[in-house]
Design an enzyme around this catalytic site. Structure first.
Site, PDB file in Angstrom:
ATOM      1  N   GLU A  45      -3.561   3.170 -10.814  1.00 60.96           N
ATOM      2  CA  GLU A  45      -2.837   1.738 -11.135  1.00 60.96           C
ATOM      3  C   GLU A  45      -2.369   1.656 -12.258  1.00 60.96           C
ATOM      4  O   GLU A  45      -1.257   1.058 -12.259  1.00 60.96           O
ATOM      5  CB  GLU A  45      -4.064   0.959 -10.387  1.00 60.96           C
ATOM      6  CG  GLU A  45      -4.431   1.159  -8.954  1.00 60.96           C
ATOM      7  CD  GLU A  45      -3.525   0.999  -7.930  1.00 60.96           C
ATOM      8  OE1 GLU A  45      -2.479   0.615  -8.179  1.00 60.96           O
ATOM      9  OE2 GLU A  45      -3.692   1.372  -6.793  1.00 60.96           O
ATOM     10  N   ASN A  80       0.950   4.669   0.908  1.00 65.25           N
ATOM     11  CA  ASN A  80       1.084   5.119   1.897  1.00 65.25           C
ATOM     12  C   ASN A  80       1.984   6.563   1.710  1.00 65.25           C
ATOM     13  O   ASN A  80       3.043   6.228   1.738  1.00 65.25           O
ATOM     14  CB  ASN A  80       0.638   5.153   3.096  1.00 65.25           C
ATOM     15  CG  ASN A  80      -0.242   3.822   3.450  1.00 65.25           C
ATOM     16  OD1 ASN A  80      -1.515   3.988   3.225  1.00 65.25           O
ATOM     17  ND2 ASN A  80       0.246   2.858   3.654  1.00 65.25           N
ATOM     18  N   HIS A 122       3.497   5.406  -7.258  1.00 67.96           N
ATOM     19  CA  HIS A 122       2.390   5.902  -6.579  1.00 67.96           C
ATOM     20  C   HIS A 122       2.566   7.271  -6.003  1.00 67.96           C
ATOM     21  O   HIS A 122       1.909   8.001  -5.738  1.00 67.96           O
ATOM     22  CB  HIS A 122       1.631   4.957  -5.829  1.00 67.96           C
ATOM     23  CG  HIS A 122       0.661   3.985  -6.345  1.00 67.96           C
ATOM     24  ND1 HIS A 122      -0.318   4.613  -7.253  1.00 67.96           N
ATOM     25  CD2 HIS A 122       0.542   2.843  -6.366  1.00 67.96           C
ATOM     26  CE1 HIS A 122      -0.800   3.443  -7.649  1.00 67.96           C
ATOM     27  NE2 HIS A 122      -0.317   2.268  -7.097  1.00 67.96           N
ATOM     28  N   GLU A 150       5.069   0.752  -5.990  1.00 68.31           N
ATOM     29  CA  GLU A 150       4.433   1.652  -4.820  1.00 68.31           C
ATOM     30  C   GLU A 150       4.937   2.963  -5.046  1.00 68.31           C
ATOM     31  O   GLU A 150       4.532   4.030  -4.699  1.00 68.31           O
ATOM     32  CB  GLU A 150       4.662   1.069  -3.504  1.00 68.31           C
ATOM     33  CG  GLU A 150       4.341  -0.437  -3.708  1.00 68.31           C
ATOM     34  CD  GLU A 150       2.684  -0.282  -3.903  1.00 68.31           C
ATOM     35  OE1 GLU A 150       1.721   0.589  -3.559  1.00 68.31           O
ATOM     36  OE2 GLU A 150       2.065  -1.376  -4.534  1.00 68.31           O
ATOM     37  N   MET A 205       0.942  -1.258   0.045  1.00 71.97           N
ATOM     38  CA  MET A 205       0.000   0.030   0.157  1.00 71.97           C
ATOM     39  C   MET A 205       0.801   1.158   0.017  1.00 71.97           C
ATOM     40  O   MET A 205       1.708   1.312   0.714  1.00 71.97           O
ATOM     41  CB  MET A 205      -0.926  -0.017   1.268  1.00 71.97           C
ATOM     42  CG  MET A 205      -1.769   1.104   1.369  1.00 71.97           C
ATOM     43  SD  MET A 205      -2.862   1.464  -0.122  1.00 71.97           S
ATOM     44  CE  MET A 205      -3.142   3.371  -0.104  1.00 71.97           C
TER      45      MET A 205
END
Length: 951
Positions: A407, A352, A388, A385, A350
């Protein structure tokens, strides 16, 4: 421990401990609130017309109030270990968390109601203030809506005023989840495997996983991606534990003998789903990034840090960050980057902002235990990740209907980042073909969905969760690659860089992306209408098949669907790049739109074959007239290297899938496996094995399976012999694609009974089983050898694997053994394994869905798995119900199985698995019809193919 055990421990916490905790927390909340409410930044009143207030949308927040900043204090009352046992079932542990939040927001429309999100929380003491005057706005009442919206409505005595700034203070409490959602608990053993039996080695930690809509379960908030705000966070944790968050630590203070307070710097503006904290006793290893003041830390279990299992991730993370800083022309926004290997996490990772979390297997590399190929997994996941941090965190989609902007871009950029940090892997083609074929499979169903779905269709949480699928990730990446090929990579990079700079800390939709790429196209002298082209690929479901008659040169397109009764009038703007045995690939693609393209490039001369979609840059399938198919097959048989390796794999994939859609004879597809007897490249073999897997799933319970196994055993023998010098000497090739194909060779050879393979796996596994023996099986080959040895063996081999699984602390080893345990042919052992998935002390919740799918992949376990998930749906679906449905129903090909699936759909609460069940129903209907029409033809082909073999 069994489900529910942790909750019962929370209820049994001692009164003394809880009372002290609550008193300390309350005092701290009062102190911090007084400090934090001073010196609030003011925002100039916006200019906006005043209209009458109306009710909020059914499932969306009204836009009358826009948050600017949160102050969040949170106190997990979790202990890092059980230190006091009141009685046998009541240790001191507690799963309570408490806290408060203040959100500062602007009023864009007068209102007497404040709507924000809150779920599974006890809310108290609301206080609303006007910032400049500091006057309190009285609250009449507040309540949670019960319509599924998760709205917390706060009714006021007087209206908030247009253009004024306000604050809302709320106190909250809730339970730390045991289901890997929101703020959840995870456990691990502190030391070496022998510590497993020592209760003092067990450690607890708390972590967050909030995407897409679980921030509202941690604190009350405007939980929509467009409602970006800054966050000032403070965490109060046990003194034995430490806290990390999105931003760097600003201050850490001891509160009393039990508690410590950690305050963090202010985050950039970000969406609530990116909020993250981890409270734990994990250890960290940090370095300073040499090109900007960024502290990069990797956190993991102390044993993993000490053993050096984080070193590979550490080394490539710096290089990946370096690559993205250069590629995007925007440096990473924060001054720290924490990456955490969590014992439990529902997604693989994830993103974050500033605090990226991973399942342990996604971040840890164990030298001598992990497969060399596992580096590809780690590098790809980190690359995804970290991409992102720009695509998703810096620039975020406006709403979940276009999550592909996050994504799809992260998947696409990972191709380049991994190639940059590990060029010797040469795996860009492998990744691309994997995404292409994965997307093709799902997108050939009428129940698929467009990349960009109308906003009104994505409202409820389960509808949002359904968007996190193959279409979003894989198709999103592939259509971006297609666009870059059309307009050139240089122009594409220029466009996305300007897009990122223009919308930093803001939200976008795909039209914003097309606008900035179009500017780059025009600046570089191109003439492609980006929006006109791309809207046909993002706003429409599915993809086309392009049919070329090389005799006449006639070419046309059609929506490709497995179900030949489905009607569709969809059309696409299709870039087609062609080559032949007398000419190289065309430098500029021809276009197929609603009218036919010019026929000249598609009309062959005598003896010439035409190959379209060179290097698979387009998201479409290609069908040819029978003569051209045969000429291509002849080329593959005589000199396959004349055809690019990606297209060798794609020709096989197209032939098989066109046969599934009944657009070509199934015998044509099977003929395209004959050249493999002399093929050693990975992509053609991967494509053939994956497509023949469909035949195995459809026919492994029928008379077709015997001659099919004989044929495959004959075809793979040459490939197995090609690698025999490596395999027999417990070695692997240096080239990664050949390492992949060595595993393919062993898997296919053993699965179809090649004696040399069966002897090899039995011998190596048997040597390991001898008393006091060390495991000498090469780390690359362990997964396939474990599986094949367990499949051939019985109780002794299975229980040996289970004992090793339980006692190992090495993440890679446990994962390989977890898969191998599903390979046994003994149904009673598979049933025992299924029962183990209900016990999180045996199989972690995050692994439940994949473990059941491994069992369902085994012909001996498929029916067991289907019955099991129906009996235990409420628990097993907590991990990934959609993945479970897709895996367990893959063999369904009878009317009885269809009726059972339809009853399941009508009876069970499906939630996020709803779309997966409808796709499974459609796929089962396709399977039934296909098997009925093709079983005799397929049987006849295999029987003729093996007739002359020396059996």
């Amino acid at each position: 421990m069994p489900i529910g055990s942790i909750t019962s421990m929370a209820l049994a916490a001692t009164a003394v401990v809880l009372t002290a905790s609550v008193i300390a927390g309350t005092v701290t909340m009062v102190i911090i609130f007084q400090i934090e409410t001073e010196g609030v930044n003011m925002t100039a009143p916006p200019t906006i017309s005043t209209t009458t207030e109306g009710p909020p949308p059914a499932m969306r927040l009204p836009k009358n109030l826009i948050p600017e900043r949160y102050e969040v204090f949170i106190q997990p009352h979790l202990y890092s270990q059980i230190i006091e046992v009141v009685n046998e079932t009541s240790p001191n542990q507690t799963m309570l968390f408490t806290g408060y939040s203040t959100v500062y927001f602007n009023c864009f429309l007068p209102t007497k109601s404040i709507y924000l999100h809150s779920r599974n929380q006890v809310i108290s003491n609301p206080m609303v203030k006007e910032i400049i005057s500091r006057n309190e706005v009285k609250v009449d009442s507040f309540h949670h809506h019960t319509d599924g919206s998760d709205f917390l409505e706060i009714k006021l005595r007087e209206s908030l005023k247009l253009g004024h700034n306000y604050s809302l203070y709320l106190e909250f409490s809730g339970d730390i989840s045991e289901n890997l959602e929101a703020l959840y608990v995870s456990t691990y053993t502190k030391g070496v495997p022998s510590d497993v039996v020592d209760p003092n080695s067990m450690r607890y930690l708390a972590a967050t996983d909030l995407e897409p809509t679980d921030a509202r379960k941690v604190f009350p908030c405007f939980d929509e991606p467009e409602m970006k705000a800054e966050f000032d966070v403070a965490v109060q944790q046990r003194k034995s534990m430490s806290a990390i968050g999105n931003a760097a630590i600003a201050d850490r203070n001891v509160i009393d003998v039990d508690w410590e307070l950690t305050k963090f710097h202010t985050t950039p503006k970000m969406s609530t789903y990116l909020f993250a904290i981890v409270v734990s006793e994990l250890k960290e290893k940090c370095t300073v990034y040499e090109h900007q003041p960024v502290t990069m830390c990797i956190h993991a279990r102390p044993a993993a840090i000490e053993a050096g299992h984080t070193e590979y991730a550490e080394s490539i993370s710096r290089k990946i960050l370096d690559f993205y800083n250069g590629r995007f022309g925007i440096t990473y926004r924060l001054n720290k980057l924490d990456q955490v290997a969590l014992p439990d996490l529902n997604p693989a990772a994830m993103e974050n902002w500033g605090l990226v979390t991973y399942q342990e297997a996604g971040l840890l590399y164990e030298e001598g235990v992990s497969s060399l190929l596992h580096k590809e997994v780690i590098a790809t996941l980190i690359a995804h990740e970290l991409a992102h941090q720009w695509f998703g965190n810096l620039v975020t989609m406006k709403w979940w209907n276009q999550i592909w902007l996050n994504e799809g871009f992260a998947s696409y950029m990972s191709y380049f980042a991994v190639d940059y940090v590990e060029p010797t892997f040469e795996i860009e083609d492998v990744f691309i073909m994997s995404d292409l074929h994965t997307a093709f499979e799902e997108d050939a169903l009428a129940s698929s969905h467009p990349l960009s779905v109308p906003q009104d269709d994505i409202q409820r949480t389960y509808e949002i969760i359904e968007m996190f699928d193959t279409i979003t990730y894989s198709k999103g990446a592939i259509v971006l690659r297609m666009l870059a090929d059309v307009i050139t990579q240089t122009t594409f990079n220029k466009g996305i860089n300007s897009y990122l700079k223009a919308f930093a800390l803001q939200n976008t939709d795909q039209n914003d992306l097309w606008e900035y790429i179009q500017k780059a196209v025009q600046e570089d002298g191109g003439n492609t209408d980006v929006a006109e082209m791309m809207d046909t690929w993002t706003n429409q479901v599915g993809y086309p098949v392009v049919t070329i008659n090389t005799t006449s040169g006639v070419i046309y397109q059609k929506h490709f669907l497995f179900n030949d009764t489905a009607e569709s009038r969809l059309m696409w703007h299709i870039p087609i790049r062609v080559m032949s045995n007398i000419s190289d690939a065309s430098p500029v693609p021809d276009w197929l739109t609603m009218e036919s393209a010019t026929k000249d490039p598609f009309q062959s001369k005598k003896g010439e074959w035409i190959l379209a979609n060179v290097n698979c840059t387009g998201y479409y399938r290609v069908n040819y007239d029978p003569d051209n198919w045969q000429r291509l097959l002849n080329q593959l048989t005589t000199n396959p290297n004349r055809i690019p390796v990606m297209n060798r794999g794609q020709l096989v994939d197209d032939a098989f899938n066109l046969a599934r859609a009944k657009m070509v004879n199934v015998t044509l597809a099977l003929n395209f496996t004959q050249f493999l007897v002399n093929e050693t490249a990975y992509l053609p073999w991967e494509s053939a094995v994956r497509n023949l897997k469909y035949f195995v799933l459809m026919f492994d319970r029928s008379e077709v399976y015997g001659p099919m196994q004989t044929y495959l055993r004959h075809q793979v023998e040459g490939l197995y012999d090609f690698f025999s010098n490596y395999t027999d000497n417990n070695a692997v090739p240096q080239k990664h694609s050949l390492q992949h194909n060595q595993i393919t060779a062993i898997d296919v050879a053993c699965s179809n009974g090649l004696p040399a393979c069966l002897e090899m796996t039995t011998r190596l596994y048997g040597d390991w089983m001898k008393p006091n023996s060390t495991n000498k099986i090469h780390s690359n080959l362990r997964s396939v050898i474990y599986c094949q040895a367990v499949a051939q063996g019985g109780k002794k081999e299975w229980e040996f694997a289970w004992e090793k699984f339980q006692s190992s602390s090495e993440t890679s080893e446990k994962e390989q053994l977890r898969v191998a345990l599903s390979c046994t042919k003994k149904t009673w052992l598979l049933n025992r394994y299924l029962e183990y998935t209900l016990n999180p002390e045996k199989i972690r919740l995050m692994d439940v869905a994949s473990t059941i799918n491994y069992i369902a992949n085994n012909a001996a376990g498929q029916a067991l798995a289907w019955n099991f998930i129906r009996a235990h749906w409420d628990y097993v679906s907590l991990g990934d119900g959609a993945m479970l449905i897709e895996g367990v129903t893959r063999r369904f090909s009878t009317q009885f199985e269809l009726e059972e699936l339809e009853r399941f759909n009508a009876t069970y609460e499906l939630g996020p698995a709803n779309a997966a069940v409808h796709q499974a129903i459609e796929q089962t209907q396709v399977n039934i019809q296909w098997v009925r029409e093709h079983q005799e033809i397929v049987l006849d082909w295999f029987e003729k193919a093996v007739k002359d073999y020396d059996l």
